[in-house]
Structure formats: structure tokens, C-alpha cells
Design a protein around this motif. Structure first.
Motif, PDB file in Angstrom:
ATOM      1  N   ILE A 147       0.844  -1.199   0.000  1.00  0.00           N
ATOM      2  CA  ILE A 147       0.000   0.000   0.000  1.00  0.00           C
ATOM      3  C   ILE A 147       0.876   1.245   0.000  1.00  0.00           C
ATOM      4  O   ILE A 147       0.660   2.181  -0.778  1.00  0.00           O
ATOM      5  CB  ILE A 147      -0.943   0.000   1.222  1.00  0.00           C
ATOM      6  N   ASP A 148       1.893   1.229   0.852  1.00  0.00           N
ATOM      7  CA  ASP A 148       2.766   2.399   0.937  1.00  0.00           C
ATOM      8  C   ASP A 148       3.595   2.574  -0.330  1.00  0.00           C
ATOM      9  O   ASP A 148       3.948   3.705  -0.685  1.00  0.00           O
ATOM     10  CB  ASP A 148       3.696   2.299   2.147  1.00  0.00           C
ATOM     11  N   PRO A 153       2.897  10.456  -0.314  1.00  0.00           N
ATOM     12  CA  PRO A 153       2.410  11.328   0.767  1.00  0.00           C
ATOM     13  C   PRO A 153       2.414  12.812   0.433  1.00  0.00           C
ATOM     14  O   PRO A 153       1.710  13.583   1.068  1.00  0.00           O
ATOM     15  CB  PRO A 153       3.375  11.019   1.919  1.00  0.00           C
ATOM     16  N   ASP A 154       3.191  13.220  -0.568  1.00  0.00           N
ATOM     17  CA  ASP A 154       3.255  14.632  -0.906  1.00  0.00           C
ATOM     18  C   ASP A 154       2.258  15.032  -1.993  1.00  0.00           C
ATOM     19  O   ASP A 154       2.150  16.202  -2.341  1.00  0.00           O
ATOM     20  CB  ASP A 154       4.680  14.998  -1.366  1.00  0.00           C
ATOM     21  N   GLY A 155       1.550  14.060  -2.528  1.00  0.00           N
ATOM     22  CA  GLY A 155       0.571  14.371  -3.565  1.00  0.00           C
ATOM     23  C   GLY A 155      -0.803  14.661  -2.969  1.00  0.00           C
ATOM     24  O   GLY A 155      -0.958  14.798  -1.753  1.00  0.00           O
ATOM     25  N   ASP A 156      -1.814  14.766  -3.848  1.00  0.00           N
ATOM     26  CA  ASP A 156      -3.197  14.927  -3.401  1.00  0.00           C
ATOM     27  C   ASP A 156      -3.632  13.585  -2.820  1.00  0.00           C
ATOM     28  O   ASP A 156      -3.835  12.616  -3.541  1.00  0.00           O
ATOM     29  CB  ASP A 156      -4.089  15.323  -4.580  1.00  0.00           C
ATOM     30  N   VAL A 157      -3.768  13.533  -1.529  1.00  0.00           N
ATOM     31  CA  VAL A 157      -3.920  12.264  -0.829  1.00  0.00           C
ATOM     32  C   VAL A 157      -5.169  11.506  -1.259  1.00  0.00           C
ATOM     33  O   VAL A 157      -5.103  10.343  -1.694  1.00  0.00           O
ATOM     34  CB  VAL A 157      -3.954  12.505   0.696  1.00  0.00           C
ATOM     35  N   LEU A 158      -6.326  12.137  -1.162  1.00  0.00           N
ATOM     36  CA  LEU A 158      -7.578  11.430  -1.422  1.00  0.00           C
ATOM     37  C   LEU A 158      -7.768  11.087  -2.896  1.00  0.00           C
ATOM     38  O   LEU A 158      -8.495  10.146  -3.219  1.00  0.00           O
ATOM     39  CB  LEU A 158      -8.759  12.261  -0.911  1.00  0.00           C
ATOM     40  N   GLN A 159      -7.090  11.812  -3.774  1.00  0.00           N
ATOM     41  CA  GLN A 159      -7.185  11.487  -5.203  1.00  0.00           C
ATOM     42  C   GLN A 159      -6.523  10.143  -5.524  1.00  0.00           C
ATOM     43  O   GLN A 159      -6.812   9.532  -6.543  1.00  0.00           O
ATOM     44  CB  GLN A 159      -6.514  12.598  -6.033  1.00  0.00           C
ATOM     45  N   GLN A 160      -5.647   9.690  -4.645  1.00  0.00           N
ATOM     46  CA  GLN A 160      -4.918   8.444  -4.886  1.00  0.00           C
ATOM     47  C   GLN A 160      -5.681   7.208  -4.422  1.00  0.00           C
ATOM     48  O   GLN A 160      -5.364   6.088  -4.820  1.00  0.00           O
ATOM     49  CB  GLN A 160      -3.569   8.469  -4.153  1.00  0.00           C
ATOM     50  N   VAL A 161      -6.678   7.412  -3.579  1.00  0.00           N
ATOM     51  CA  VAL A 161      -7.298   6.282  -2.880  1.00  0.00           C
ATOM     52  C   VAL A 161      -7.942   5.285  -3.830  1.00  0.00           C
ATOM     53  O   VAL A 161      -7.759   4.071  -3.695  1.00  0.00           O
ATOM     54  CB  VAL A 161      -8.337   6.803  -1.860  1.00  0.00           C
ATOM     55  N   SER A 162      -8.680   5.769  -4.793  1.00  0.00           N
ATOM     56  CA  SER A 162      -9.405   4.868  -5.702  1.00  0.00           C
ATOM     57  C   SER A 162      -8.452   3.948  -6.451  1.00  0.00           C
ATOM     58  O   SER A 162      -8.692   2.740  -6.569  1.00  0.00           O
ATOM     59  CB  SER A 162     -10.233   5.690  -6.694  1.00  0.00           C
ATOM     60  N   ARG A 167      -5.988  -1.425  -7.184  1.00  0.00           N
ATOM     61  CA  ARG A 167      -4.782  -2.254  -7.386  1.00  0.00           C
ATOM     62  C   ARG A 167      -4.712  -3.374  -6.354  1.00  0.00           C
ATOM     63  O   ARG A 167      -4.366  -4.520  -6.673  1.00  0.00           O
ATOM     64  CB  ARG A 167      -3.517  -1.384  -7.280  1.00  0.00           C
ATOM     65  N   ILE A 168      -5.039  -3.041  -5.121  1.00  0.00           N
ATOM     66  CA  ILE A 168      -4.983  -4.031  -4.049  1.00  0.00           C
ATOM     67  C   ILE A 168      -6.111  -5.050  -4.201  1.00  0.00           C
ATOM     68  O   ILE A 168      -5.892  -6.268  -4.070  1.00  0.00           O
ATOM     69  CB  ILE A 168      -5.057  -3.346  -2.665  1.00  0.00           C
ATOM     70  N   TYR A 192      -9.507   9.622   7.700  1.00  0.00           N
ATOM     71  CA  TYR A 192      -8.469   9.824   8.715  1.00  0.00           C
ATOM     72  C   TYR A 192      -7.250   8.945   8.449  1.00  0.00           C
ATOM     73  O   TYR A 192      -6.109   9.356   8.719  1.00  0.00           O
ATOM     74  CB  TYR A 192      -9.018   9.537  10.118  1.00  0.00           C
ATOM     75  N   PHE A 193      -7.497   7.730   7.927  1.00  0.00           N
ATOM     76  CA  PHE A 193      -6.394   6.806   7.662  1.00  0.00           C
ATOM     77  C   PHE A 193      -5.407   7.416   6.676  1.00  0.00           C
ATOM     78  O   PHE A 193      -4.189   7.386   6.892  1.00  0.00           O
ATOM     79  CB  PHE A 193      -6.950   5.487   7.107  1.00  0.00           C
ATOM     80  N   TRP A 194      -5.896   8.034   5.621  1.00  0.00           N
ATOM     81  CA  TRP A 194      -5.035   8.617   4.588  1.00  0.00           C
ATOM     82  C   TRP A 194      -4.410   9.916   5.070  1.00  0.00           C
ATOM     83  O   TRP A 194      -3.257  10.211   4.748  1.00  0.00           O
ATOM     84  CB  TRP A 194      -5.833   8.834   3.306  1.00  0.00           C
ATOM     85  N   PHE A 195      -5.186  10.691   5.859  1.00  0.00           N
ATOM     86  CA  PHE A 195      -4.623  11.923   6.402  1.00  0.00           C
ATOM     87  C   PHE A 195      -3.488  11.614   7.379  1.00  0.00           C
ATOM     88  O   PHE A 195      -2.463  12.303   7.397  1.00  0.00           O
ATOM     89  CB  PHE A 195      -5.708  12.745   7.094  1.00  0.00           C
ATOM     90  N   ASP A 196      -3.680  10.592   8.201  1.00  0.00           N
ATOM     91  CA  ASP A 196      -2.609  10.178   9.106  1.00  0.00           C
ATOM     92  C   ASP A 196      -1.383   9.710   8.327  1.00  0.00           C
ATOM     93  O   ASP A 196      -0.244  10.064   8.641  1.00  0.00           O
ATOM     94  CB  ASP A 196      -3.070   9.024  10.014  1.00  0.00           C
ATOM     95  N   LEU A 197      -1.625   8.895   7.303  1.00  0.00           N
ATOM     96  CA  LEU A 197      -0.537   8.299   6.538  1.00  0.00           C
ATOM     97  C   LEU A 197       0.330   9.370   5.878  1.00  0.00           C
ATOM     98  O   LEU A 197       1.546   9.189   5.720  1.00  0.00           O
ATOM     99  CB  LEU A 197      -1.109   7.348   5.481  1.00  0.00           C
TER     100      LEU A 197
END
Length: 426
Positions: A147-148, A153-162, A167-168, A192-197
Motif C-alpha cells: 500500500i505504501d 504522501p506529498d501528492g493529493d492524498v484522497l485522489q490516490q485512494v481509488s 490495485r490491491i 483519517y487513515f489517509w490523512f494520518d498516513l
């Protein structure tokens, strides 16, 4: 003011490991904070899966240490590529990590988790290997690690989630344990998980999430943990394979002769083991240069005691170890680095570690010269004393007790070299 310990040491293992594993991520900006993010993601996934608290603690420790067997920058960067899951070489650093971690008794179970953290699930067929059950925590760390590798982490965080989720999910049951994937998918819908990460203060967040460790280190266990990390620092090059062991031994003997207390002697030994942890920022290519360093290369070398100071500063209870270990390139005339402290500002422990570092380095092979005999090393150091670089009193102690101190150094370095040879032979 420097605090002199009066009682026993009792430090939470998780806090110490987090700080020291952060040092391992200093080898390259590409992998910076990778260990702590994997530790966090592993813990969160394990929590959703309903693993017991003691299992969550083990999976957290394994996540914080999973890549310590990758001793070169190339290995670390290659392992971070998502597609590396399909290459046989990916297992090499996991095996090396196992061999290192098993040296420390409290890490025996964690070592097993790290050993198999790149094993694909393979429709459940990889639950066992050579008749041995692979810990479920290994599959959790494997997933968190991948996942990591997809996360920036320096990009648009929530845009990466989908994209990460897709992929996973596509590898559920083939590469990744289905239960771990299902837990991640549930977790992935919570911002919160992605914001923390991606947080710049993830370490602080992790401390509050994980809480206090159930495992505490006394000075004996702390010494063994420091020795383990000295191997991670030194095993990158044959020229430094036993350096920290030598510095620890010489410093300990000098402290004994200078009437340090039993606890202080243990702490100065730990300072010797960890004094070069900041050297993980220095590329191996510079450490093994056989010519005179360029100014740029020397400037990089000069960074390492500063990073030692910053890494050890984060561990509550390490104040004395940090002071003694990180000031090992200061000179009594103020010409050292990185703080340019003079003798009146340097505690005796720091002066001892600095002198132990010089003596040990001179009696070891280096790319640009062969090891000096003890008496020749003393002659070189005497010139430094006359120039005001080394303390004359501590030097006199070394000179007057040379045979005893050097015999102890040789014995400790021989043991470290045996571990080094066993590590690479296996």
C-alpha cells in the motif's frame, strides 16, 4: 546540565524502536518515513481484522523494522517498487532482516514476521513454508508495505485512494491475504487513515494510537538492542563492520578507569554502539572512497553526528546516551563539528567516546590505509593532543592502560566480526 542516572533504566520498546527505525529510513529521501507508515498501516489493518492487542504490537514492530535487512540504498529503493513483488530478489532483504532481528531475544517472533513479509498468499497455499506456518502478521505487513509503495504522501492524498484500492483489490487472494485486504478496503473509506498516513507528524500520531508498549527495556536489554542497531550501521561495509563494537569497548574501559558508576559504564557502552547511527545518511560510495574526499563529500560526512543527535534526541531517557554519543566529533579546542563545543562545554563521557572513536578508527583498515598498530595509533593521537584536539588526561589514561584496553577492544571486535561473517555466509 547533564543528568547523571541514579536508578535503573526502564524504557518502552516501541518508542525506542520507532526512533531507531526512522534512522534506517535516512538512507534515501525516496524511502523517508517508509517504516513508520508501514508500521501504522499494519497496526490499523490488524485492528480492523480483530487481532489481539499483543499481535497488533508485534505487527507494529515488524512494520517498523521490516526493511532493516536491506543494507544498501539500491535494495531499499528497489523494494519500494510495487512490481518488485514478482521478483525473487525481493526475499533477500527479508531473510537478512530475520538474521539480524533474531539476535535480539525480544524480537524472535518479530523476526519470523519480517522473514516472510514478502510471501504472496497464493490462494492460501503460502500459509506454510517448509512445514512452518507463516504468521498472519507477515501477510498484514506485506499488504501494508505494498500500500505504501503505491502511496505518495506529498501528492493529493484522497485522489490516490481509488487507484490504490483497485490495485490491491485486484490481487485479493492471489498476492494478498483476503482477510487483510477486506480489512484494508473497509479502512480505505475512512479519510483519517489517509490523512494520518500523509501527516508530517505521523510519529506523534502513532504514539497516541499505539499507546505505551507492553515490553520495557532495562539497561541489559537496551544494550543488546543497541548492539543490534550497531550491526545495521556497520555491516554496510567491511571497513566499518566492527567499528561501533570497538568504540563501545574502548569507551567502556576508559569510563571504568575514570570511576564511572556501573550504570554509567553501561550507558557509555550503548553510546558507543549508537554513536554513528547518523552515518546511515552517508552513501556507502563515500564511506568507501580510497582517495581524499572532495569538499562536497566531506560536508556530507559532517552531517552524521548531527543526525545521531536528532535521532537519539527523540527517545525520552536517552539524554545522557545522546550527549555522550553524538558529540564524538567535537574537539576540545572548539574546532570539531557540528556544534563546535569547547572542553568546558563537553562532559567527560563525550570526551571519552570521542577519543575511543579516534583510537578505534586508527587501529582499523580503511579504504585509504591499513590499520595502524596500537603504538603507532597512540603516536598519531599524541600529535592531536599537542594541537589541542584531544583531551590530554583521557589520552594519558588510554596510554597508561593500553594493553588492557586494547585486548578488550580486540576481543569485542572479534565477536562482532564473527557475527558479521556468519551474517554474510548464511
Amino acid at each position: 546540565m547533564y543528568l547523571i542516572p541514579r536508578g535503573d533504566i526502564n524504557l518502552p520498546l516501541l518508542r525506542v524502536v520507532l526512533s531507531l527505525s526512522t534512522a534506517v529510513d535516512l538512507v534515501s529521501p525516496v524511502v523517508f518515513n517508509h517504516h513508520i507508515r508501514v508500521a501504522y498501516a499494519s497496526y490499523e489493518i490488524a485492528k480492523v481484522m480483530g487481532l489481539y492487542p499483543e499481535n497488533r504490537e508485534k505487527v507494529f514492530l515488524a512494520g517498523a523494522l521490516h526493511d532493516i535487512g536491506a543494507l544498501s540504498v539500491r535494495e531499499r529503493v528497489e523494494a519500494l517498487k510495487f512490481e518488485s513483488i514478482y521478483t525473487p530478489e525481493i526475499h533477500n532483504h527479508a531473510e537478512n532482516g530475520f538474521k539480524l532481528l533474531k539476535l535480539f531475544e525480544p524480537f524472535r517472533e518479530v523476526a519470523q514476521i519480517v522473514r516472510y513479509h514478502h510471501r504472496s498468499w497464493n490462494h492460501g497455499q503460502s500459509q506454510y513454508i517448509n512445514g512452518e506456518r507463516i504468521p498472519i502478521e507477515s501477510h498484514v505487513v506485506h499488504l501494508a508495505d505494498r500500500i505504501d509503495s503505491l502511496f505518495h504522501p506529498d501528492g493529493d492524498v484522497l485522489q490516490q485512494v481509488s487507484n490504490i484500492r483497485d490495485r490491491i483489490k485486484a490481487l485479493r487472494g492471489t498476492v494478498f491475504n483476503p482477510d487483510a485486504v477486506d480489512a484494508f478496503l473497509e479502512l480505505s473509506y475512512k479519510e483519517y487513515f489517509w490523512f494520518d498516513l500523509s501527516s508530517k507528524i505521523l510519529a506523534t500520531t502513532v504514539y497516541s494510537y499505539v499507546g505505551r508498549s507492553s515490553i520495557f527495556l532495562d539497561e541489559g536489554a537496551l544494550n543488546n538492542l543497541a548492539k543490534l542497531f550497531s550491526h545495521i550501521i556497520d555491516f554496510r561495509s567491511r571497513f566499518t563492520a566492527t567499528h561501533s563494537a570497538g568504540v563501545a569497548a574502548v569507551a567502556e574501559k576508559l569510563a571504568e578507569i575514570h570511576k564511572f558508576s556501573a550504570l554509567e559504564r553501561k550507558l557509555i557502552r550503548i553510546a558507543g554502539y549508537l554513536h554513528d547511527i547518523g552515518k546511515l545518511v552517508v552513501p556507502l560510495s563515500i564511506l568507501e572512497v580510497s582517495r581524499k574526499l572532495s569538499q562536497e563529500e566531506y560536508n556530507i560526512i559532517k552531517m552524521h553526528p548531527f543526525y545521531t543527535y536528532k535521532i537519539l534526541e527523540t527517545i525520552e531517557g536517552f539524554e545522557l546516551i545522546n550527549t555522550w554519543g553524538s558529540l564524538h566529533h567535537e574537539k576540545i579546542d572548539g574546532s570539531g563539528y557540528p556544534f563546535h563545543l569547547k572542553k568546558e562545554s563537553l562532559p567527560l563521557g563525550a570526551i571519552i567516546v570521542a577519543l575511543a572513536d579516534v583510537y578505534t578508527a586508527l587501529t582499523e583498515d580503511r579504504p585509504y590505509r591499513e590499520a595502524m598498530p596500537p603504538r603507532s595509533a597512540l603516536s598519531e593521537m599524541e600529535k592531536m593532543v599537542l594541537k589541542g584536539k584531544l583531551d590530554s588526561d583521557v589520552f594519558s589514561t588510554l596510554k597508561g592502560n593500553l594493553d588492557e584496553i586494547d585486548e578488550y577492544r580486540k576481543r569485542e571486535q572479534a565477536e562482532a566480526y564473527r557475527i558479521y561473517e556468519d551474517f554474510w555466509r548464511e
